[in-house]
Each structure stands twice: as structure tokens, then as C-alpha cells.
Design an enzyme around this catalytic site. Structure first.
Site, mmCIF file in Angstrom:
data_model
loop_
_atom_site.group_PDB
_atom_site.id
_atom_site.type_symbol
_atom_site.label_atom_id
_atom_site.label_comp_id
_atom_site.label_asym_id
_atom_site.label_seq_id
_atom_site.Cartn_x
_atom_site.Cartn_y
_atom_site.Cartn_z
ATOM 1 N N LYS A 190 0.834 -1.208 0.000
ATOM 2 C CA LYS A 190 0.000 0.000 0.000
ATOM 3 C C LYS A 190 0.871 1.261 0.000
ATOM 4 O O LYS A 190 2.077 1.189 0.208
ATOM 5 C CB LYS A 190 -0.942 -0.025 1.212
HETATM 6 C C1 LIG Z 1 -5.545 -4.091 1.156
HETATM 7 C C2 LIG Z 1 -6.995 -3.857 1.176
HETATM 8 C C3 LIG Z 1 -7.799 -4.211 2.278
HETATM 9 C C4 LIG Z 1 -7.304 -5.004 3.442
HETATM 10 O O1 LIG Z 1 -6.232 -4.478 4.065
HETATM 11 P P1 LIG Z 1 -5.395 -5.327 5.136
HETATM 12 O O2 LIG Z 1 -4.648 -4.253 5.859
HETATM 13 O O3 LIG Z 1 -4.501 -6.238 4.372
HETATM 14 O O4 LIG Z 1 -6.348 -6.058 6.005
HETATM 15 C C5 LIG Z 1 -9.135 -3.879 2.254
HETATM 16 N N1 LIG Z 1 -9.686 -3.271 1.190
HETATM 17 C C6 LIG Z 1 -8.953 -2.946 0.107
HETATM 18 C C7 LIG Z 1 -9.622 -2.259 -1.034
HETATM 19 C C8 LIG Z 1 -7.596 -3.247 0.052
HETATM 20 O O5 LIG Z 1 -6.889 -2.947 -1.039
#
Ligand SMILES: *Cc1c(COP(=O)(O)O)cnc(C)c1O
Length: 393
Positions: A190
């Protein structure tokens, strides 16, 4: 696999190493002063009254669903073109999901009128997802929510640092702060990465108080409070969870937060170059789709995106797996965002009758190109040339 251009890469350096080492040497490892600072700084950056750090965005979404009161018998409207965590979080509460379609090939976020069409007497909430870090139609969506008395949860996993102007004259507001609750992810790939980690933001005191309890077993005092001599015992007043973050992840988050705006600016510059260099392919009888390309000219949009991923839509007749294989042969990693949630086995068995024409068409043609702040201009050129060759077959 040794990629010439991976899909994503960390912008870590000695600062993150030193921040982690400082926590180890402090001898306090979980939910403490570093986490408090991370929460304060993150809340300040996005402009929310409360920010609560948690283990990941999936649990942030779960806590958000619980905090707005979702439970068995309730319905939640959500996108299918998202990561499965978006809707899993609602199902954990016993609520049911109604999927809504996206706007179209230029904008892959939820269509406000599609949301409105899914409202029933049992609807309690809307979960929006700011696909790629591009804002949903928050003004229209908030109007719908108010008209029907619905809570709004923003899955802002792609969108730290992005904002949207308020056309009604208010100040620009960060994504994640338009609805009742916003949820951010700090997973490795991210824009702000700590490995695992997440943040829940809200302006509502009642939600913040409940989330603070529920992220740590519903306990009225924490190990940290007792360590500081503020408390000797505790009560349990809610059915809570262990959704805490630890100090090492928060320390990484503080360093990453400093890098966020420069990282997002570099992502924007690379995205603009992609749009400009691929523009000619988007014309003609078998066009390549370039979603969100209106963002190439900042004068045309009243928002600043987070440019988390760069999606393209292959011409309908082109074999996607063959395209991905040709990119791979040039050592360029691509991905797919996303296989639609309603087409996964678990969801198909549970919701067999969902039909989402835009989502289904676009998800079948989507390919995600590499995009990350440390990507060099030369790497961007390689990707552009490889896309041209791979499209030609
Ligand atoms: C990465 C992501 C999540 C989940 O995030 P985590 O921190 O891995 O639990 C939820 N929604 C979207 C759209 C994502 O890209």
C-alpha cells in the site's frame, strides 16, 4: 522470479531501520507512546478528530461495521470490484451484503444511482471503496445516505493522502473523512506500508469510544495504562477482540507518513506519463481503456488522488492471460484488480443471483501496471514499450 519491473516496491531506507531499532531498545513493544504519536500524526494529516491504529484494515472495517451497529438482519450496500475484505468485514457481523455496480470504464468507483437502487427497508449502511485512491462520488453518496438514514463506511485502503473538494463550498476533505468511519491499510504493497497495519478514523466520539474498547477485548483499561500507574484492574464492557497494533509497526508508520505526500506525487507523475504515452492506443476501433485518465489534467478534477494502482482495460477480444504472459516474458509484473467478489465460490453460493454488467465486463479486461514511488523513468519507459508490443501480440 527476477522482475525488471515489479508491480510494487517499498520505499524503505535507513530511517525505517532506525525507527524499528529505537522501539526494540525502548523495551516497550505494544500499544504505547509510539502508537499514540502515530495516531495523532495520522489524524492531523487526514483532518479527522479521532484516529485509532489497529492490526490491519480488515479488522478496521470489522470494527467500523460493529461500531455503526450492523448485525444479523441488516443489509449493507458495497462494491464487488474490490478486495474481498471490504465485504467480509460486513458478513462477520451477521449482516448481509447487497452488491452495487460501478460507474463505468472511465471511473471504477460505485455509481450513486446503483447504490440507491439497492436500498431496501433493511439497509443500514453503505461501504464505499476509493478504487486506486480515486474518490467515489462522495457528495452524491452522502446525500443518499442522509436521505435514507444510512451509515457510510469508507474503505480507504488505497487512498491515504487523497482528498476531494466539497462543491458546496466547504474545505477540501481527505478521503476516509467523508462518511461516519474511514479505514486505511498499511499492508506491504500500500502507499503507506508497515507490513501489516491499519487505521480507523472518525469524527464521531461515540464510534471512537466503542472502537477503542473493542480493539482490545472490550477492556476498560490497558496494559499500557497499568504500566503507567493509571490503573490497577479492569472491567470488560463489550465483546471485543485483540485487534491491536504494536510499537514497531507504528514506528514504521510514522516514518512512512513523512514520505506519503512525496510518494503520492511521484505516483501521480508516473500515472500522467502512462496516460500520455498510451493515449493513442485508447483511440480507434479496438481501444485500450484508460480509467481515470481525466486525472491527467489536474485542472479537470476537483480532487487529489492517491494513485495507488494503475489499471488499464484491454480491448474486449484480447486474451488477457496471453497479454500478462507476454509482459512477464519481458520481466514486467502485472496484476488484476480485482476478480469480482460476487463471482468467488463462497459469495456465488451465498448470493447466486447478482448481476453487475459494468463490474463483470471491466473486471474481465482489467490489468494493473507497475506503479511505485521508487520506479525510475527508465522503468516506466520499459513498461510502456512492453505494453505496446504485448498488445500487438
Ligand atoms: C488491502 C486492502 C484491504 C485489506 O487491508 P489489510 O490491511 O490487508 O487487512 C481492504 N480493502 C482494500 C480495497 C484493500 O486494497
Amino acid at each position: 522470479m527476477d522482475w525488471k519491473v515489479p508491480l510494487a516496491d517499498l520505499n524503505y531506507d535507513v530511517e525505517e531501520e532506525q525507527a524499528a531499532l529505537a522501539v526494540l531498545r525502548s523495551r516497550w513493544l505494544t500499544l504505547g507512546a509510539v502508537t499514540q504519536r502515530f495516531e495523532q500524526e495520522f489524524g492531523r494529516v487526514v483532518g479527522s478528530k479521532h484516529a485509532l491504529a489497529v492490526s490491519n484494515a480488515t479488522v478496521a472495517l470489522h470494527l467500523a461495521c460493529r461500531a455503526v451497529g450492523l448485525g444479523p438482519g441488516d443489509e449493507v450496500i458495497a462494491p464487488s470490484l474490490s478486495f474481498v475484505a471490504t465485504t467480509n468485514a460486513a458478513l462477520y457481523t451477521g449482516a448481509s451484503v447487497r452488491f452495487a455496480d460501478i460507474r463505468g470504464a472511465d471511473d471504477l468507483t460505485l455509481a450513486p444511482q446503483a447504490i440507491e437502487a439497492q436500498i431496501t427497508p433493511r439497509t443500514r449502511a453503505i461501504i464505499v471503496m476509493h478504487y486506486g485512491g480515486y474518490p467515489c462520488q462522495m457528495v452524491e453518496i452522502m446525500q443518499i445516505a442522509r436521505r435514507h438514514g444510512l451509515a457510510v463506511i469508507e474503505d480507504a485502503a488505497h487512498a491515504p493522502g487523497a482528498w476531494l473538494n466539497d462543491p458546496l463550498g466547504g474545505a477540501a476533505r481527505h478521503l476516509g473523512t467523508w462518511g461516519d468511519v474511514g479505514c486505511f491499510s498499511f499492508f506491504s504493497n500500500k502507499n503507506l506500508s508497515t507490513g501489516e497495519g491499519g487505521m480507523l478514523v472518525t469524527d464521531r466520539d461515540d464510534i471512537a469510544a466503542q472502537v477503542r474498547l473493542m480493539r482490545s477485548h472490550g477492556m476498560t483499561s490497558l496494559t499500557w495504562d497499568r504500566h503507567q500507574g493509571h490503573a490497577y484492574s479492569y472491567d470488560v464492557v463489550e465483546l471485543g477482540y485483540n485487534y491491536r497494533i504494536d510499537e514497531i509497526h507504528s514506528a514504521l508508520g510514522l516514518v512512512q507518513l513523512e514520505k506519503l505526500s512525496a510518494g503520492n506525487a511521484r505516483r501521480a507523475a508516473i500515472s500522467r506519463r502512462y496516460w500520455q504515452s498510451l493515449h493513442d492506443l485508447s483511440l480507434g476501433p479496438r481501444p485500450l481503456g484508460l480509467p481515470f485518465s481525466h486525472y491527467a489534467d489536474p485542472a479537470h478534477v476537483s480532487a487529489s488522488a492517491a494513485y495507488h494502482i494503475f489499471p488499464i482495460l484491454l480491448p474486449a477480444a484480447l486474451d488477457r492471460l496471453a497479454f500478462i504472459d507476454r509482459m512477464r516474458a519481458e520481466q514486467i509484473q502485472t496484476s488484476i484488480h480485482y476478480p469480482p467478489i460476487h463471482q468467488f465460490t463462497y459469495y456465488r453460493q451465498r448470493y447466486p443471483d447478482v448481476m453487475l454488467p459494468f463490474t463483470e465486463d471491466i473486471a474481465a479486461r482489467e490489468v494493473t501496471l507497475p506503479l511505485y514511488p521508487t520506479m525510475t523513468d527508465e522503468q516506466v519507459s520499459w513498461v510502456i514499450e512492453a505494453v505496446r508490443r504485448s498488445l500487438a501480440g
